[in-house]
Design a protein around this motif. Structure first.
Motif, PDB file in Angstrom:
ATOM      1  N   VAL A   8       0.855  -1.188   0.000  1.00  0.00           N
ATOM      2  CA  VAL A   8       0.000   0.000   0.000  1.00  0.00           C
ATOM      3  C   VAL A   8       0.891   1.239   0.000  1.00  0.00           C
ATOM      4  O   VAL A   8       1.853   1.316   0.760  1.00  0.00           O
ATOM      5  CB  VAL A   8      -0.914   0.036   1.250  1.00  0.00           C
ATOM      6  CG1 VAL A   8      -1.694   1.343   1.310  1.00  0.00           C
ATOM      7  CG2 VAL A   8      -1.852  -1.141   1.289  1.00  0.00           C
ATOM      8  N   VAL A  10       0.225   5.333   0.292  1.00  0.00           N
ATOM      9  CA  VAL A  10      -0.787   6.360   0.524  1.00  0.00           C
ATOM     10  C   VAL A  10      -0.114   7.722   0.382  1.00  0.00           C
ATOM     11  O   VAL A  10       0.734   8.097   1.200  1.00  0.00           O
ATOM     12  CB  VAL A  10      -1.418   6.228   1.931  1.00  0.00           C
ATOM     13  CG1 VAL A  10      -2.421   7.343   2.161  1.00  0.00           C
ATOM     14  CG2 VAL A  10      -2.062   4.871   2.111  1.00  0.00           C
ATOM     15  N   LYS A  24       3.149   7.339   2.788  1.00  0.00           N
ATOM     16  CA  LYS A  24       3.176   6.335   3.848  1.00  0.00           C
ATOM     17  C   LYS A  24       3.046   4.989   3.144  1.00  0.00           C
ATOM     18  O   LYS A  24       2.166   4.799   2.303  1.00  0.00           O
ATOM     19  CB  LYS A  24       2.047   6.577   4.831  1.00  0.00           C
ATOM     20  CG  LYS A  24       2.216   7.908   5.548  1.00  0.00           C
ATOM     21  CD  LYS A  24       1.072   8.194   6.483  1.00  0.00           C
ATOM     22  CE  LYS A  24       1.101   9.596   7.017  1.00  0.00           C
ATOM     23  NZ  LYS A  24       2.159   9.924   7.907  1.00  0.00           N
ATOM     24  N   LEU A  26       3.109   0.661   3.318  1.00  0.00           N
ATOM     25  CA  LEU A  26       3.024  -0.623   4.014  1.00  0.00           C
ATOM     26  C   LEU A  26       3.647  -1.647   3.087  1.00  0.00           C
ATOM     27  O   LEU A  26       3.268  -1.746   1.914  1.00  0.00           O
ATOM     28  CB  LEU A  26       1.574  -0.996   4.310  1.00  0.00           C
ATOM     29  CG  LEU A  26       1.362  -2.377   4.923  1.00  0.00           C
ATOM     30  CD1 LEU A  26       1.986  -2.455   6.312  1.00  0.00           C
ATOM     31  CD2 LEU A  26      -0.112  -2.717   4.981  1.00  0.00           C
ATOM     32  N   PHE A  65      -3.014   3.282   8.047  1.00  0.00           N
ATOM     33  CA  PHE A  65      -3.648   2.849   6.806  1.00  0.00           C
ATOM     34  C   PHE A  65      -5.161   2.699   6.930  1.00  0.00           C
ATOM     35  O   PHE A  65      -5.801   2.136   6.057  1.00  0.00           O
ATOM     36  CB  PHE A  65      -2.986   1.560   6.323  1.00  0.00           C
ATOM     37  CG  PHE A  65      -1.511   1.750   6.134  1.00  0.00           C
ATOM     38  CD1 PHE A  65      -1.022   2.391   5.009  1.00  0.00           C
ATOM     39  CD2 PHE A  65      -0.613   1.364   7.121  1.00  0.00           C
ATOM     40  CE1 PHE A  65       0.338   2.627   4.852  1.00  0.00           C
ATOM     41  CE2 PHE A  65       0.746   1.581   6.976  1.00  0.00           C
ATOM     42  CZ  PHE A  65       1.217   2.218   5.836  1.00  0.00           C
ATOM     43  N   SER A  70      -6.895   2.811   1.488  1.00  0.00           N
ATOM     44  CA  SER A  70      -6.208   1.601   1.934  1.00  0.00           C
ATOM     45  C   SER A  70      -7.074   0.758   2.871  1.00  0.00           C
ATOM     46  O   SER A  70      -6.578  -0.146   3.537  1.00  0.00           O
ATOM     47  CB  SER A  70      -4.885   1.968   2.612  1.00  0.00           C
ATOM     48  OG  SER A  70      -5.094   2.931   3.633  1.00  0.00           O
ATOM     49  N   TYR A  74      -6.267  -2.649   5.213  1.00  0.00           N
ATOM     50  CA  TYR A  74      -6.378  -2.402   6.660  1.00  0.00           C
ATOM     51  C   TYR A  74      -7.322  -3.422   7.302  1.00  0.00           C
ATOM     52  O   TYR A  74      -6.974  -4.078   8.280  1.00  0.00           O
ATOM     53  CB  TYR A  74      -6.883  -0.979   6.901  1.00  0.00           C
ATOM     54  CG  TYR A  74      -7.287  -0.703   8.325  1.00  0.00           C
ATOM     55  CD1 TYR A  74      -6.337  -0.382   9.284  1.00  0.00           C
ATOM     56  CD2 TYR A  74      -8.618  -0.771   8.715  1.00  0.00           C
ATOM     57  CE1 TYR A  74      -6.710  -0.135  10.596  1.00  0.00           C
ATOM     58  CE2 TYR A  74      -8.999  -0.521  10.022  1.00  0.00           C
ATOM     59  CZ  TYR A  74      -8.034  -0.210  10.964  1.00  0.00           C
ATOM     60  OH  TYR A  74      -8.401   0.023  12.266  1.00  0.00           O
TER      61      TYR A  74
END
Length: 102
Positions: A8, A10, A24, A26, A65, A70, A74
């Motif tokens: 992910v 963001v 950000k 993940l 997230f 996202s 999540y």
């Protein structure tokens, strides 16, 4: 050295966000005992760390997230944690789902 795959990304206009220059992220790595990575920025970013599934959820790093773009990932992570899914199994599943051939 463990290689993490971004799951992910963001982008945002938050303090330090620079309109997406420091997203950000993940990521997951199947070869790590701490397979979930959370970072901010592309390679030279503002920092990041690796987590176990338990730490990712219980220390609330997953909350980064909990956003519209996202939300699916999540919720998948939260649900897997609550159901006791093995973290390596979840990491593998997330990589497969993010693959362009999934």
């Amino acid at each position: 050295m463990n290689t993490y795959k971004d799951i992910v990304v963001v982008n945002g206009d938050w303090k330090g966000g620079h309109h997406g220059s420091y997203p950000k992220i993940l990521s997951v790595c199947l070869d790590s005992e701490r397979p979930f990575g959370v970072s901010e920025g592309w390679g030279h970013g503002l920092g990041g760390s690796s987590f176990t599934l338990k730490d990712l959820v219980e220390e609330k790093f997953i909350e980064i997230f909990n956003r519209e773009e996202s939300k699916a990932v999540y919720l998948e992570i939260i649900t897997a944690y609550k159901q006791g899914v093995d973290q390596k199994q979840l990491a593998s599943q997330l990589i497969e789902e993010s693959s362009p051939h999934a």
